[in-house]
Design a protein around this motif. Structure first.
Motif, PDB file in Angstrom:
ATOM      1  N   CYS A   1       0.744  -1.313  -0.025  1.00 12.00           N
ATOM      2  CA  CYS A   1      -0.036   0.045   0.029  1.00 12.00           C
ATOM      3  C   CYS A   1       0.933   1.324   0.023  1.00 12.00           C
TER       4      CYS A   1
ATOM      5  N   CYS B   1       0.993   3.141   3.386  1.00 17.10           N
ATOM      6  CA  CYS B   1       1.309   2.624   4.442  1.00 17.10           C
ATOM      7  C   CYS B   1       3.056   2.728   4.394  1.00 17.10           C
TER       8      CYS B   1
ATOM      9  N   HIS C   1      -4.105   0.899   8.458  1.00 14.09           N
ATOM     10  CA  HIS C   1      -4.568   0.839   7.214  1.00 14.09           C
ATOM     11  C   HIS C   1      -6.299   0.367   6.925  1.00 14.09           C
TER      12      HIS C   1
ATOM     13  N   HIS D   1      -6.134   3.109   0.784  1.00 12.91           N
ATOM     14  CA  HIS D   1      -5.923   3.333   2.047  1.00 12.91           C
ATOM     15  C   HIS D   1      -6.690   4.667   2.454  1.00 12.91           C
TER      16      HIS D   1
HETATM   17 ZN    ZN Z   1      -1.999   1.324   3.919  1.00 13.59          ZN
END
Ligand code: ZN
Ligand code: 5GP
Length: 110
Positions: free
Chosen positions: A2, A5, A44, A94
């Motif tokens: 992600c 992230c 997340h 996200h």
């Molecule tokens: Zn994420």
């Protein structure tokens, strides 16, 4: 993997505007207005609605967005936008709130 992230882990640089223990606000790489800041939870989850399972974190994201708008001098008006799903234009899965301002906004949105 992600993108956000990875940014939170420091693997990709981010232009942080302000942060809290639960959320981070940073400038969008492709701004759509003079001010275009993204506010994300450190947790997340796929979209902002899913963050409602964690009400304190949802409130933190919204409060941080409002603080950023104030700091950026957007009291005359700004948008908080959460694109949800591919059809609505969500490209990063996200949760994030767009804080957009510094110009007159059209309604309805495109
Ligand atoms: Zn994420
Ligand atoms: P969405 O389209 O999912 O609502 O919003 C994702 C946003 O992330 C877009 O406005 C896009 O410009 C922004 N974005 C994508 N990649 C990056 C990046 O690497 N850095 C930053 N700061 N923003 C990004």
């Amino acid at each position: 993997m992600c993108l956000f992230c990875d940014m939170l882990e420091g693997k990709i640089p981010m232009d942080v505007v302000r942060e809290t223990g639960q959320s981070v606000a940073f400038r969008d790489i492709n701004p759509q207005a003079p001010t275009h800041v993204l506010v994300i939870p450190r947790r997340h989850v796929e979209n902002l609605g899913a963050l409602a399972e964690y009400p304190e974190e949802l409130a933190d994201v919204v409060a941080l967005g409002a603080s950023v708008a104030e700091e950026e001098g957007l009291e005359a008006g700004f948008r908080m936008v959460a694109n949800t799903g591919e059809l609505a234009g969500q490209t990063v899965f996200h949760a994030h709130l767009h804080v957009l301002g510094g110009r007159r906004m059209a309604w309805p949105p495109g």
